[in-house]
Motif scaffolding. Sequence first.
Motif, PDB file in Angstrom:
ATOM      1  N   GLY A 167       0.845  -1.499   0.022  1.00  0.00           N
ATOM      2  CA  GLY A 167      -0.156  -0.276   0.028  1.00  0.00           C
ATOM      3  C   GLY A 167       1.006   1.451  -0.150  1.00  0.00           C
ATOM      4  N   GLY A 168       0.584   2.120  -0.520  1.00  0.00           N
ATOM      5  CA  GLY A 168       1.371   3.382  -0.789  1.00  0.00           C
ATOM      6  C   GLY A 168       2.223   3.246  -1.747  1.00  0.00           C
ATOM      7  N   LYS A 169       2.690   1.838  -2.369  1.00  0.00           N
ATOM      8  CA  LYS A 169       3.672   2.491  -3.927  1.00  0.00           C
ATOM      9  C   LYS A 169       2.911   2.894  -5.371  1.00  0.00           C
ATOM     10  N   TRP A 170       3.760   3.096  -5.912  1.00  0.00           N
ATOM     11  CA  TRP A 170       3.273   3.179  -6.666  1.00  0.00           C
ATOM     12  C   TRP A 170       3.396   1.637  -7.928  1.00  0.00           C
ATOM     13  N   GLU A 171       2.251   1.901  -9.177  1.00  0.00           N
ATOM     14  CA  GLU A 171       2.466   0.889 -10.301  1.00  0.00           C
ATOM     15  C   GLU A 171       1.793   0.970 -11.310  1.00  0.00           C
TER      16      GLU A 171
END
Length: 142
Positions: free
Chosen positions: A30-34
């Motif tokens: 969660g909170g990471k970009w993809e």
Amino acid sequence: MSEALQVVGAVLHRDGQVLACRRSPHKAEGGKWEFPGGKIEPGESPKSALRRELEEELGLVSVSVGDLLTREVSNSNGQSIDLACYWAQASEFPVVSTDHDELRWCSIYELSDLDWAVADLPTVNALQTSATTDTKAGSVHE
């Protein structure tokens, strides 16, 4: 070691920018970009899985999936992930997501400003390497 999870991602592009999606806080990483996408279901081709995932996550019903951009196996939280990212275009642009709390259109150079999920880093690197060697610096695959 368990078998790698088969996953697909879309590098959606428009006007020299690509779509980055931030995972909702309650999701893994969660909170990471993809790049948007998801798991390949049994019996699905990678491109069919990507079209399905983009419809489920972003509400995109008319998506053209193009060439394979990258395919890398990485390890995230003890899980081996085999991520294949494809160029993609949609006739409409997403404004909300079921899996993400933010959607952002970024130039290739702005991608490094985001905190990316481990599995998506090879695609970010490939995009930036391609942009720096492209005579039309900053352009995205058309």
